[in-house]
Design an enzyme around this catalytic site. Structure first.
Site, PDB file in Angstrom:
ATOM      1  CE1 TYR A  44      -3.480  -2.571  -0.309  1.00 57.73           C
ATOM      2  CE2 TYR A  44      -3.008  -3.230   1.936  1.00 57.73           C
ATOM      3  CZ  TYR A  44      -3.669  -3.445   0.745  1.00 57.73           C
ATOM      4  OH  TYR A  44      -4.500  -4.516   0.593  1.00 57.73           O
TER       5      TYR A  44
ATOM      6  CG  ASP B 171     -18.586 -33.392   3.015  1.00 58.87           C
ATOM      7  OD1 ASP B 171     -18.676 -32.233   2.588  1.00 58.87           O
ATOM      8  OD2 ASP B 171     -17.589 -33.816   3.634  1.00 58.87           O
TER       9      ASP B 171
HETATM   10  P1  ADP Z   1     -18.695 -34.908   6.749  1.00 56.72           P
HETATM   11  O1  ADP Z   1     -17.604 -34.033   6.221  1.00 56.72           O
HETATM   12  O2  ADP Z   1     -20.030 -34.526   6.227  1.00 56.72           O
HETATM   13  O3  ADP Z   1     -18.634 -35.053   8.224  1.00 56.72           O
HETATM   14  P2  ADP Z   1     -17.257 -37.430   6.377  1.00 56.72           P
HETATM   15  O4  ADP Z   1     -17.140 -38.208   5.135  1.00 56.72           O
HETATM   16  O5  ADP Z   1     -16.041 -36.774   6.896  1.00 56.72           O
HETATM   17  O6  ADP Z   1     -18.431 -36.370   6.119  1.00 56.72           O
HETATM   18  O7  ADP Z   1     -17.821 -38.335   7.547  1.00 56.72           O
HETATM   19  C1  ADP Z   1     -18.875 -39.215   7.375  1.00 56.72           C
HETATM   20  C2  ADP Z   1     -18.718 -40.346   8.386  1.00 56.72           C
HETATM   21  O8  ADP Z   1     -19.911 -41.110   8.381  1.00 56.72           O
HETATM   22  C3  ADP Z   1     -17.585 -41.312   8.068  1.00 56.72           C
HETATM   23  O9  ADP Z   1     -16.744 -41.402   9.199  1.00 56.72           O
HETATM   24  C4  ADP Z   1     -18.282 -42.636   7.797  1.00 56.72           C
HETATM   25  O10 ADP Z   1     -17.558 -43.757   8.277  1.00 56.72           O
HETATM   26  C5  ADP Z   1     -19.570 -42.486   8.586  1.00 56.72           C
HETATM   27  N1  ADP Z   1     -20.678 -43.299   8.097  1.00 56.72           N
HETATM   28  C6  ADP Z   1     -21.097 -43.412   6.805  1.00 56.72           C
HETATM   29  N2  ADP Z   1     -22.181 -44.215   6.734  1.00 56.72           N
HETATM   30  C7  ADP Z   1     -22.449 -44.620   8.015  1.00 56.72           C
HETATM   31  C8  ADP Z   1     -23.455 -45.447   8.607  1.00 56.72           C
HETATM   32  N3  ADP Z   1     -24.397 -45.983   7.867  1.00 56.72           N
HETATM   33  N4  ADP Z   1     -23.419 -45.635   9.947  1.00 56.72           N
HETATM   34  C9  ADP Z   1     -22.464 -45.028  10.719  1.00 56.72           C
HETATM   35  N5  ADP Z   1     -21.504 -44.256  10.206  1.00 56.72           N
HETATM   36  C10 ADP Z   1     -21.493 -44.023   8.880  1.00 56.72           C
END
Ligand code: ADP
Ligand code: SF4
Length: 690
Positions: free
Chosen positions: A180, A641
């Site tokens: 700046y 996500d």
């Molecule tokens: P976000 O960023 O939305 O938190 P992630 O992908 O980091 O998403 O985390 C999603 C989590 O959900 C993962 O740890 C995955 O193992 C868990 N997960 C996915 N499906 C199931 C389920 N049916 N039961 C329990 N945990 C689950």
């Protein structure tokens, strides 16, 4: 809990000219994306830091005159009485908690090209600011300031100083940093003048010294005057009489301001991502200042460790601990140290989503602190929520979104069960934080798990995959599904529209790499996601000794990394690791031995040898579990996500909002809209001049 004695030094008051900071925690000026158009949003954001114990709380850059217009970047101004009113809301919020309020008076010179006001940019010698960083590139070139312009500049600072005092500010900055205008007078590369303001270092500091005097005189010595100065380039310039030009400049100005605020010159080094710079990375550039002046010195370094802060003071590097990002991630950082709760600090992860908000032209967003920028609009407080939760909630998925949802629901008083399929909590960050440079990102998980483990109304269950039947059998009153997203093997066309999955041998996505699949080299990584994953996976594969080529449809590696200040270092990291980089290319075909590429503009084709291809393109959310529960009529919310795949910051914010709003009375959910003060509101016939 009581404060640890070894941290007492951080809570000593510090004299800054005519003012006294109540402690050493100093929220230095930083961009917030908040302007005079949102005075209450800004006041609540800054006021929260005062509530959290920061002894000084500053504005971001505050233009002294319409010849300093940074649009389309958001910036504040002190041009008239309406602006005074807008800032007074902030100083009141800061003073209400016993903190001092500081304002960064700013003139951008050639680096602010006045896109809205259309004044010719001002400069010492007509040397343009050629930065290609987001939003700075311009076809406008500056004009050379004559003596009348210099007198005007000094007068504008004095007039802005008077308004700043009227608005209630205690500390007034003169800003000679980051390209700046006053900085351009200091640096010979920009300052080629042959009058009293150019040539020797003594002449080049003249303008800065006169600005400091003018600001002090305008407020009759009642306000403290700070000098913010970038020292990276000056320190690299040799000097005949001192170790560097930076030493000369500081020695010449040593008695001029009441406070030195010392920093780097470029956003990418000043606000460096944790991926490429550690806590305290400014020290080698700014460490000498304290030895040349008896005025207090403040500086930053993404400090989150109180032991590091104490060391900075004890070793005589800094008197005041500057915080920008750490104060966004945890406005209550000082209070937590004061109360012996330093293990509860929500530590900044150094991802720079906050700075990307400024580049986007919007209010600050933070991965760690979803309430940043929402203090006034949604009434969110970073430490407390309404304790109105009744009944039970099952949260499925223990990634960033599930952890945030569980934490906020737990704080509301619900009985919360968090079920995670895997053995460990952390979701995508379990693996992503093991990629080169991303270790500190796991603080998102550490902070939330640390809090959750202390809560009697929350139970955590790992190795608990949940299907629709398990969820129904569990019988919670509410269900939150945060099961994450998956990477696809979709390619994209030259128009960057995602197409269909590529079916060929040895084609992988980041999910395959995370699962530990063995990769045969040479390997190519095709990135049209444009955030960190493509470049980080390339570094990860190269570190395994694989010959790696990074290919992207964009014009540079990790194109969106320009928003988070990562882009320069990504290219440097590629070079260090021997990673080939091909830009403006899309994948046309792959047969397991050879990769066909075509140029996005010319269509020219070329082939490179590759036995494996990793596609980092599109992620897909959605959840069969959510679909089944919703279709069965259960009260269920989809978040993170799984709802919309994005950066961790988006997942955390979504989950925080879902948790605040779950089963809440409509009256408890409000979204307010801020409005600017205008001169015409101050009386009949009064209009702003510019
Ligand atoms: P976000 O960023 O939305 O938190 P992630 O992908 O980091 O998403 O985390 C999603 C989590 O959900 C993962 O740890 C995955 O193992 C868990 N997960 C996915 N499906 C199931 C389920 N049916 N039961 C329990 N945990 C689950
Ligand atoms: Fe730190 Fe990231 Fe938050 Fe910025 S967005 S304050 S870098 S955690």
């Amino acid at each position: 809990m009581a404060r640890k004695a070894r941290f007492d030094i951080l809570f000593e008051p510090v004299r800054i000219g005519p003012k006294t900071a109540p402690n050493r925690f100093f929220q230095v000026p930083h961009a917030s994306g908040m302007t005079n158009a949102n005075p209450h949003v800004r006041a609540a954001f800054r006021g929260m830091k005062a509530e959290g114990g920061w002894g000084v709380v500053s504005t971001g850059a505050c233009s002294v005159h319409p010849t300093s217009d940074d649009s389309p970047f958001p910036f504040a101004s002190l041009w008239d009485e309406a602006d005074v009113r807008a800032h007074a809301v902030m100083t009141e919020a800061v003073h209400a908690h016993g903190a001092l309020a500081a304002v960064e008076l700013w003139h951008g010179g050639a680096a602010a090209v006045n896109r809205t006001t259309r004044h010719a940019p001002l400069s010492p010698s007509g040397v343009p600011w050629m930065a290609t960083h987001v939003g700075f590139m311009s076809s406008a070139r500056p004009r050379v300031m004559d003596r009348g312009d210099i007198r005007d500049l000094i007068r504008w600072h004095a007039e802005a100083a008077v308004r700043a005092e009227q608005a209630g500010f205690d500390i007034l900055y003169v800003y000679a940093g980051m390209g700046y205008l006053p900085y351009q007078f200091l640096l010979a590369d920009y300052n080629r003048r042959t009058d009293a303001y150019g040539g020797s270092p003594g002449n080049r500091v003249r303008l800065v010294a006169e600005l400091i005097d003018a600001v002090r005189e305008a407020t009759h010595g009642r306000c403290a005057v700070a000098l913010r100065i970038s020292l990276q380039e000056l320190r690299s310039r040799p000097s005949d009489s001192a170790p560097s030009e930076a030493h000369e400049v500081i020695a010449l100005l040593k008695d001029a301001p009441d406070l030195f605020d010392v920093k780097m010159d470029y956003s990418a080094t000043d606000c460096a991502p944790s991926r490429f710079a550690s806590e305290g990375s400014h020290e080698p550039v700014v460490d000498f200042v304290r030895k040349l002046t008896d005025r207090p010195v403040v500086g930053v370094g993404r400090f989150t460790s109180p032991d590091t802060m104490v060391s900075m003071v004890r070793r005589g590097v800094l008197d005041l601990i500057g915080g920008a990002r750490p104060s966004i991630a945890d406005p209550f950082l000082p209070r937590k140290i004061d109360e012996g709760r330093e293990d509860e600090i929500r530590e900044c992860i150094g991802c720079n989503i906050c700075i990307s908000s400024w580049h986007d032209g919007v209010w600050v967003r933070c991965t760690q602190n979803p309430t940043a920028g929402e203090e006034w609009r949604r009434g969110w407080h970073p430490e407390t929520v309404r304790r109105d939760g009744a009944g039970s909630v099952l949260v499925v998925g223990g990634g960033p979104a599930g952890l945030e949802a569980a934490l906020t629901l737990g704080r509301r008083g619900f009985r919360v069960t968090l079920a995670e399929a895997r053995r460990e909590f952390g979701g995508r960050l379990l693996w992503e934080s093991r990629l080169p440079g991303l270790r500190q990102w796991f603080r998102v998980v550490d902070y939330r798990l640390g809090q959750l483990r202390r809560m009697a109304n929350v139970s955590l269950h790992a190795e608990s995959p949940m299907g629709p039947e398990e969820v129904r059998d569990f019988g919670a009153d509410h269900v939150v599904v945060a099961t994450g997203a998956r990477w696809t093997a979709n390619l994209c066309g030259a128009n960057e529209i995602p197409t269909v999955p590529l079916v060929a041998p040895r084609v992988y996505t980041p999910d395959d790499i995370a699962a530990g699949v063995a990769i045969a080299g040479p390997v190519a990584v095709f990135d049209f996601d444009n955030y960190y994953m493509g470049s980080a996976i390339s570094e990860h594969l190269a570190a395994q000794g694989l010959q790696t080529t990074y290919v992207t449809s964009a014009g540079s590696a990790q194109a969106w990394g320009v928003m988070t200040n990562e882009q320069p270092q990504v290219h440097q990291a590629f070079r260090r690791a021997g990673i080939g980089c091909r830009t403006l290319q899309v994948v046309e075909g792959f047969d397991g031995e050879s990769l066909a590429l075509s140029h996005v503009f010319s269509g020219e084709r070329q082939e490179i040898a590759a036995r494996s291809l990793v596609i980092v393109g599109q992620r897909e959310g959605g959840s069969p579990l959510y679909d089944a529960l919703r279709d069965g009529g259960a009260p269920v919310v989809l978040t993170g996500d799984a709802n919309a795949p994005g950066a961790v910051a988006h997942a955390v914010w979504q989950a925080h909002r879902a948790a605040r709003e779950l089963a809440a009375a409509p009256s408890a959910i409000s979204v307010r809209r801020d409005a600017p003060f205008a001169m015409r509101d101050l009386g009949p016939g009064r209009e702003a001049a510019e």
